[in-house]
Design a protein around this motif. Structure first.
Motif, short mmCIF file in Angstrom:
data_model
loop_
_atom_site.label_atom_id
_atom_site.label_comp_id
_atom_site.label_asym_id
_atom_site.label_seq_id
_atom_site.Cartn_x
_atom_site.Cartn_y
_atom_site.Cartn_z
N THR A 128 55.62 36.60 125.03
CA THR A 128 56.56 35.55 124.59
C THR A 128 57.95 35.91 125.10
OG1 THR A 128 56.74 36.67 122.45
CG2 THR A 128 55.18 34.83 122.61
N VAL A 129 58.64 36.78 124.36
CA VAL A 129 59.96 37.19 124.83
C VAL A 129 59.89 38.43 125.71
CG1 VAL A 129 61.25 36.12 122.98
CG2 VAL A 129 60.39 38.43 122.67
N PHE A 130 58.81 39.22 125.58
CA PHE A 130 58.59 40.36 126.47
C PHE A 130 57.48 40.02 127.45
CE2 PHE A 130 60.75 42.43 122.97
CZ PHE A 130 61.53 43.39 123.59
N ASN A 131 57.56 40.62 128.63
CA ASN A 131 56.57 40.38 129.67
C ASN A 131 55.18 40.70 129.18
OD1 ASN A 131 54.89 41.26 132.16
ND2 ASN A 131 56.66 40.23 133.06
N GLU A 132 54.20 39.91 129.61
CA GLU A 132 52.82 40.12 129.17
C GLU A 132 52.26 41.46 129.66
OE1 GLU A 132 50.57 36.90 130.71
OE2 GLU A 132 50.82 37.47 132.82
N GLY A 133 52.91 42.05 130.65
CA GLY A 133 52.47 43.35 131.14
C GLY A 133 53.05 44.53 130.37
N ALA A 134 53.97 44.27 129.43
CA ALA A 134 54.52 45.34 128.61
C ALA A 134 53.44 45.90 127.70
CB ALA A 134 55.70 44.82 127.79
N THR A 135 53.53 47.18 127.39
CA THR A 135 52.56 47.81 126.49
C THR A 135 53.29 48.41 125.31
OG1 THR A 135 52.66 49.90 127.74
CG2 THR A 135 50.93 48.32 128.33
N LYS A 136 52.65 48.37 124.15
CA LYS A 136 53.27 48.87 122.92
C LYS A 136 53.52 50.37 123.03
CE LYS A 136 50.00 46.97 120.41
NZ LYS A 136 49.18 46.57 119.25
N ALA A 137 54.68 50.79 122.57
CA ALA A 137 55.07 52.19 122.68
C ALA A 137 55.13 52.83 121.30
CB ALA A 137 56.44 52.31 123.35
N MET A 138 54.88 54.14 121.27
CA MET A 138 55.09 54.91 120.05
C MET A 138 56.07 56.05 120.29
SD MET A 138 54.48 55.04 116.89
CE MET A 138 54.60 56.16 115.51
N GLN A 139 56.25 56.43 121.55
CA GLN A 139 57.24 57.43 121.91
C GLN A 139 58.02 56.91 123.11
OE1 GLN A 139 54.94 61.06 123.26
NE2 GLN A 139 53.27 59.66 122.79
N VAL A 140 59.11 57.58 123.44
CA VAL A 140 60.08 56.98 124.35
C VAL A 140 59.89 57.39 125.80
CG1 VAL A 140 61.78 56.61 122.54
CG2 VAL A 140 61.76 58.78 123.80
N VAL A 141 58.71 57.91 126.15
CA VAL A 141 58.37 58.16 127.54
C VAL A 141 56.97 57.62 127.81
CG1 VAL A 141 59.81 60.21 127.79
CG2 VAL A 141 57.44 60.47 127.03
N LEU A 142 56.68 57.41 129.08
CA LEU A 142 55.37 56.91 129.49
C LEU A 142 54.35 58.05 129.53
CD1 LEU A 142 57.40 54.70 130.53
CD2 LEU A 142 55.73 54.22 132.31
N SER B 14 56.52 28.55 122.45
CA SER B 14 57.29 27.32 122.32
C SER B 14 58.71 27.58 121.84
CB SER B 14 56.59 26.37 121.35
OG SER B 14 56.45 26.98 120.07
N THR B 15 58.94 28.74 121.21
CA THR B 15 60.29 29.04 120.73
C THR B 15 61.30 29.19 121.85
OG1 THR B 15 59.83 31.39 120.72
CG2 THR B 15 59.38 30.21 118.68
N LEU B 16 60.82 29.39 123.08
CA LEU B 16 61.73 29.60 124.22
C LEU B 16 62.01 28.32 125.00
CD1 LEU B 16 60.27 32.92 125.63
CD2 LEU B 16 62.30 32.63 124.23
N ARG B 17 61.29 27.24 124.70
CA ARG B 17 61.38 26.06 125.57
C ARG B 17 62.76 25.44 125.56
NH1 ARG B 17 55.60 23.64 123.54
NH2 ARG B 17 54.28 25.07 124.72
#
Length: 506
Positions: free
Chosen positions: A295-309, A5-8
């Protein structure tokens, strides 16, 4: 927890703007495709394609490289070079494609590659590829004959062909001592015009050596608002729009795809209080990553711990993702404060407008999370040019402590394309000066096989866990809106490379 709702409010405002700001454009013609992106290129110099907003226009459209990388598996594929071999630890030989000409009619040959390599690594010019991908070694080219090129390196480069996938080759007339705004390449399209602040126009090159483009003309334009970009496809003003925000992805024509980018906050740990490990740990514990996804990031994004996949060679599978623990973050700040660390000093969050959808909203949410645990955090959103001044060194000795919103992409498949320029003492975007990390990365870059992988994994563990040099956020997903009249499927390289030759009308 952050709620949708913060984006509406902002979404309704953009919709109102669209109803009055957009005019009905002419229908798309079969000889023209218009692509809308987030921002204008910094330059169109062939040696600046390490910056994605330059590469997506130039790479394999106007300029080409000796080799390409397969987006499916990172395999090295022929392009301007047809074959290659390693002669010894420091020497590689490349056989070049015959019958290739530049857009000005001059011949592509080994001498042209030698000149492009020397130019890219000339520190007086400041080419992005020299400051990033080719940083940390010396490269000397020799034209044995028109179609035979030998490259000697100062230290061993076991994956030199992969690195050369970043070296775009400009024509011999390209200035040897300065940047150019008029690139001349060998690609399927030639630059027709760059109207500063408005668009870049490309036109098919009749004498292209490979398969000819199906569409003769391409325009690349830029708009800052996601909703505006999306609406341009709906109205026919554009046929492809990149970086559509989650709240605007309401069409069956929206295609989500992984883009090889990892979002993060770069910590300038040379400046107090960020030079204290407890403070850097508190930064990570303060962020509710679960609340940001969907919410502000796509629901398909995944949490990262390092800067490569995980697909990148050198990825460390044993590094855990940061939990959300605001109480522990507050305790760490209290502990650091009691030890005399100036934790109440203002920390500036430098964000880049349009770096990804909802870039400002994401930084506003992160700022609120940092304020909640006791940080004195101020947000400053910037256009691309001033943001690049914060991203790329050298950095002034007297500066505020800061976190920089950024992304790191790796479509090349090896950690050497990520670590040296971003996390070593000599890296052009690095704020670190840690000899132990420098040593790990240098040894890994020269190694092969299991030793290479182990050393890179140690480097990632040092950066993420032992020293805590970053605030990793997400492995990203991009949404593109594609006209139903078009044949085009974006792949993992689409953030850096708009493959115009692959596009056609149905």
């Amino acid at each position: 927890m952050l709620h949708k709702s913060t984006l509406r409010g902002s979404a309704l405002l953009i919709a109102t703007m669209l109803s009055t700001a957009l005019v009905q454009p002419a229908l798309a013609q079969s000889d023209l495709v218009t692509v809308v992106v987030t921002d204008e290129p910094k330059s169109l110099d062939p040696c600046d394609t390490d910056l994605s907003n330059n590469a997506r226009i130039l790479r394999n459209n106007v300029t080409e490289t000796l080799v390409n990388l397969d987006p499916a598996n990172g395999a090295v594929l022929p392009s301007l070079a047809t074959e290659w071999r390693q002669i010894d630890d420091l020497t590689w030989e490349f056989k070049l494609r015959e019958g290739v000409t530049f857009h000005d009619g001059s011949a592509f040959d080994a001498a042209a590659v030698v000149a492009a390599l020397a130019r890219a690594t000339n520190p007086d010019i400041g080419c992005e590829v020299g400051l990033a991908t080719l940083q940390g070694n010396t490269f000397t080219g020799e034209a044995v004959d028109a179609t035979t090129l030998v490259i000697k390196t100062g230290t061993v480069e076991p994956i030199l062909p992969n690195k050369l996938s970043a070296l775009d080759i400009g024509a011999p007339v390209t200035p040897a001592d300065a940047k150019t705004r008029e690139p001349i390449g060998t690609g399927p399209y030639a630059l027709k015009a760059w109207s500063a602040g408005q668009s870049v126009a490309l036109q098919a090159f009749d004498d292209y050596w490979g398969d000819k483009p199906a569409i003769a003309n391409a325009n690349i334009v830029w708009r800052g608002e996601s909703a505006v970009r999306a609406a341009m496809v709906d109205t026919g003003e554009a046929q492809i729009a990149f970086e559509i925000a989650p709240q605007d992805a309401t069409s069956a024509n929206d295609i989500a795809f992984p883009n090889a980018e990892t979002s993060l906050l770069r910590i300038d740990q040379a400046i107090a209080p960020l030079d204290d490990k407890r403070v850097r740990e508190a930064l990570n514990l303060a962020i509710d990553r679960d609340g940001l996804i969907g919410t502000v990031f796509n629901e398909g994004a995944t949490k990262a711990m390092q800067v490569v996949l995980p697909s990148v060679f050198g990825y460390n599978p044993d590094i855990p993702v940061w939990p959300y623990d605001p109480d522990r973050a507050r305790a760490l700040l209290d502990e650091a404060r009691a030890a005399g660390v100036p934790v109440d000093t203002e920390i500036v969050l430098y964000g880049r407008i349009g770096i990804y959808p909802n870039s400002a909203e994401s930084m506003e949410a992160i700022q609120a999370m940092l304020l909640d645990v006791g940080f004195n955090a101020r947000l400053e959103m910037m256009e691309t040019t001033p943001w690049l001044e914060k991203l790329i060194g050298p950095f002034p000795a007297e500066r505020q402590p800061s976190l920089l919103q950024t992304q790191i992409d790796n479509t090349e498949g090896d950690a050497v394309f990520t670590l040296p320029n971003r996390f070593t003492s000599g890296g052009n975007t690095s704020t670190l000066a840690d000899p132990s990390v420098d040593d790990l990365i240098a040894r890994a870059s020269a190694a092969t096989g299991d030793e290479r992988q182990s050393l890179f994994q140690q480097a990632f563990a040092n950066i993420a866990v032992e020293a805590i040099n970053i605030v990793p956020l997400f492995h990203m997903v991009t949404i593109a809106r594609v006209s139903p009249d078009l044949n085009y499927v974006p792949d993992v390289q689409a953030g850096n490379e708009i493959k115009l030759r692959s596009i056609s009308y149905k």
